[in-house]
Design a protein around this motif. Structure first.
Motif, mmCIF file in Angstrom:
data_model
loop_
_atom_site.group_PDB
_atom_site.id
_atom_site.type_symbol
_atom_site.label_atom_id
_atom_site.label_comp_id
_atom_site.label_asym_id
_atom_site.label_seq_id
_atom_site.Cartn_x
_atom_site.Cartn_y
_atom_site.Cartn_z
ATOM 1 N N TYR A 75 46.532 -23.265 18.759
ATOM 2 C CA TYR A 75 45.997 -21.900 18.845
ATOM 3 C C TYR A 75 44.481 -21.891 18.686
ATOM 4 N N LEU A 76 43.952 -22.706 17.784
ATOM 5 C CA LEU A 76 42.503 -22.757 17.556
ATOM 6 C C LEU A 76 41.761 -23.204 18.804
ATOM 7 N N VAL A 77 42.213 -24.289 19.437
ATOM 8 C CA VAL A 77 41.499 -24.785 20.615
ATOM 9 C C VAL A 77 41.734 -23.880 21.819
ATOM 10 N N GLU A 78 42.918 -23.263 21.889
ATOM 11 C CA GLU A 78 43.182 -22.335 22.990
ATOM 12 C C GLU A 78 42.287 -21.108 22.902
ATOM 13 N N THR A 79 41.999 -20.670 21.685
ATOM 14 C CA THR A 79 41.117 -19.517 21.502
ATOM 15 C C THR A 79 39.700 -19.839 21.959
ATOM 16 N N ILE A 80 39.225 -21.030 21.610
ATOM 17 C CA ILE A 80 37.890 -21.451 22.057
ATOM 18 C C ILE A 80 37.845 -21.542 23.581
ATOM 19 N N LYS A 81 38.937 -21.979 24.175
ATOM 20 C CA LYS A 81 38.994 -22.106 25.628
ATOM 21 C C LYS A 81 38.759 -20.774 26.328
ATOM 22 N N LEU A 82 39.011 -19.668 25.630
ATOM 23 C CA LEU A 82 38.797 -18.339 26.226
ATOM 24 C C LEU A 82 37.354 -18.113 26.644
ATOM 25 N N LEU A 83 36.418 -18.869 26.077
ATOM 26 C CA LEU A 83 35.003 -18.683 26.408
ATOM 27 C C LEU A 83 34.710 -18.955 27.879
ATOM 28 N N THR A 84 35.450 -19.884 28.481
ATOM 29 C CA THR A 84 35.130 -20.274 29.857
ATOM 30 C C THR A 84 36.328 -20.362 30.786
ATOM 31 N N ILE A 85 37.546 -20.240 30.277
ATOM 32 C CA ILE A 85 38.713 -20.386 31.148
ATOM 33 C C ILE A 85 38.671 -19.370 32.281
ATOM 34 N N SER A 86 39.079 -19.785 33.478
ATOM 35 C CA SER A 86 39.052 -18.877 34.630
ATOM 36 C C SER A 86 40.227 -17.908 34.561
ATOM 37 N N LYS A 87 40.089 -16.798 35.254
ATOM 38 C CA LYS A 87 41.166 -15.819 35.302
ATOM 39 C C LYS A 87 42.416 -16.421 35.934
ATOM 40 N N LYS A 88 42.217 -17.228 36.970
ATOM 41 C CA LYS A 88 43.343 -17.853 37.655
ATOM 42 C C LYS A 88 44.096 -18.789 36.719
ATOM 43 N N PHE A 150 28.946 -13.282 14.535
ATOM 44 C CA PHE A 150 30.238 -13.864 14.858
ATOM 45 C C PHE A 150 31.236 -12.800 15.317
ATOM 46 N N ASP A 151 31.007 -11.563 14.901
ATOM 47 C CA ASP A 151 31.808 -10.468 15.435
ATOM 48 C C ASP A 151 31.561 -10.350 16.937
ATOM 49 N N GLN A 152 30.310 -10.492 17.339
ATOM 50 C CA GLN A 152 29.965 -10.441 18.758
ATOM 51 C C GLN A 152 30.574 -11.606 19.521
ATOM 52 N N LEU A 153 30.652 -12.765 18.876
ATOM 53 C CA LEU A 153 31.272 -13.927 19.515
ATOM 54 C C LEU A 153 32.726 -13.636 19.863
ATOM 55 N N PHE A 154 33.463 -13.046 18.916
ATOM 56 C CA PHE A 154 34.865 -12.744 19.174
ATOM 57 C C PHE A 154 35.025 -11.607 20.180
ATOM 58 N N LEU A 155 34.075 -10.687 20.187
ATOM 59 C CA LEU A 155 34.111 -9.645 21.218
ATOM 60 C C LEU A 155 33.961 -10.260 22.604
ATOM 61 N N ASN A 156 33.073 -11.246 22.725
ATOM 62 C CA ASN A 156 32.897 -11.930 24.013
ATOM 63 C C ASN A 156 34.192 -12.605 24.447
ATOM 64 N N LEU A 157 34.868 -13.227 23.490
ATOM 65 C CA LEU A 157 36.131 -13.891 23.795
ATOM 66 C C LEU A 157 37.183 -12.891 24.272
ATOM 67 N N ARG A 158 37.310 -11.809 23.527
ATOM 68 C CA ARG A 158 38.428 -10.897 23.735
ATOM 69 C C ARG A 158 38.219 -9.912 24.879
ATOM 70 N N GLN A 159 36.984 -9.770 25.350
ATOM 71 C CA GLN A 159 36.713 -8.784 26.388
ATOM 72 C C GLN A 159 36.407 -9.411 27.751
ATOM 73 N N ARG A 160 36.499 -10.735 27.848
ATOM 74 C CA ARG A 160 36.156 -11.421 29.090
ATOM 75 C C ARG A 160 37.048 -11.021 30.258
ATOM 76 N N MET A 161 38.315 -10.702 29.967
ATOM 77 C CA MET A 161 39.264 -10.425 31.040
ATOM 78 C C MET A 161 39.410 -8.935 31.344
ATOM 79 N N GLY A 162 38.539 -8.121 30.758
ATOM 80 C CA GLY A 162 38.540 -6.697 31.091
ATOM 81 C C GLY A 162 39.096 -5.765 30.048
ATOM 82 N N ALA A 163 39.658 -6.306 28.970
ATOM 83 C CA ALA A 163 40.139 -5.449 27.879
ATOM 84 C C ALA A 163 38.963 -5.031 27.007
#
Length: 319
Positions: A75-88, A150-163
């Motif tokens: 889960y930890l590494v998958e969360t970090i992957k959200l920074l650059t993983i493609s939508k596809k 770091f709050d902004q970091l998590f916002l970047n992670l969680r909002q990348r896909m449009g949520a």
């Protein structure tokens, strides 16, 4: 602090560029450190599992414990992957089912309140906008971190896909704004957290515990008339999840008090019993007891005191 944030961001961003198989190799190494060397919150995990599954043998509990830590490191590494993983790629790894129910509800102009828990990868559920009708604004309620960087970091992670991320304190205002704009929303609520003493209104049996539960999601859904659903997540294999929408109630205003909350926890408990290793057992979920609540509760005022427990006991002549 800004420099530390930028350095951390760059390191995590570069790390996220690695292919998933490398992430999981690193996760295997993290597991050895976290579980075998450090023993991160092992006492808490062990107690939670033993109390929740009293009929399981010691061998069964240890197997769940180890599988939990292996998943937790993934889960930890998958969360970090959200920074650059493609939508596809994310859409291939996090599959949603039952979205036609959401699309139908939104198509009728109604919004959705979606219950989920700290189960499987809840961060990847932020990819929901890739699966449902664009008529809906998807989002999630979240706790703002004390450190703004770091709050902004998590916002970047969680909002990348449009949520969109809605701070808990702004929930009512933001939902009212969407309603004024006639904008249907699909909002996720992680509701298996521990309520504060003064926010405890309901107790239920959950995983063999007398458990205080959050009821805010139910109150919001009933007042706003949002259809209520649950996301049941499974993990068919490493790095892949299936999230299935299950309708709880289209007309929440017709339900009785705590009926929706009870239904959610019953469904979450079924998910956990099916594969207990994917719930967040490091969380001190049962730190508030009914016995202490009764001591803190004042029947005359209907309020719960937040004073130190020893002071309350002295005032009530209990010690």
């Amino acid at each position: 602090m800004k420099l530390l944030y930028y350095l951390t961001y760059v390191v995590l961003w570069l790390f996220s560029l690695l292919p998933m198989w490398v992430h999981y190799l690193i996760s295997d190494g993290i597991y050895v450190v976290v579980y075998h060397l450090v023993g991160y919150r092992k006492k808490m995990v062990r107690k939670n599992l033993a109390d929740s599954f009293p009929r399981k043998s010691e061998e069964e509990l240890r197997l769940i414990e180890k599988d939990f830590y292996r998943w937790f490191c993934d889960y930890l590494v998958e969360t970090i992957k959200l920074l650059t993983i493609s939508k596809k790629e994310l859409k291939r790894r996090m599959v949603f089912k039952g979205t036609e129910v959401v699309d139908e509800i939104v198509g009728n102009g109604q919004s959705c309140a979606v219950y989920l828990g700290h189960y499987c990868n809840w961060e990847w559920i932020t990819s929901l906008p890739l699966w449902v009708t664009p008529k809906a604004q998807c989002g999630q309620i979240y706790h703002v971190l004390e450190n703004s960087d770091f709050d902004q970091l998590f916002l970047n992670l969680r909002q990348r896909m449009g949520a969109v991320c809605i701070p808990m304190a702004e929930t009512l205002r933001r939902l009212a704004e969407y309603r004024q704009k006639n904008q249907p929303v699909v909002i996720g609520y992680i509701s298996d957290q521990v309520p504060f003493w003064n926010n405890i209104h309901h107790w239920l049996d959950f995983l063999n515990h007398d458990t205080p539960v959050l009821t805010g999601t139910e109150r919001l859904a009933r007042s706003a008339g949002h259809a209520v659903l649950y996301i049941d997540v499974t993990r068919p294999k490493r790095g892949y999840y299936v999230a299935e929408f299950k309708l709880i109630e289209k007309n929440p205003k017709q339900t009785k008090d705590y009926e929706l909350t009870d239904a959610y926890f019953k469904m979450l408990e079924a998910s956990i019993n099916r594969a207990p290793q994917y719930w967040l057992w490091t969380h001190n979920r049962w730190k508030r007891s009914h016995e202490e609540f009764n001591i803190r509760y004042d029947a005359e005022t209907g309020r719960v005191s937040l004073e130190p427990l020893e002071d309350i006991k002295r005032r009530k002549g209990l010690i």
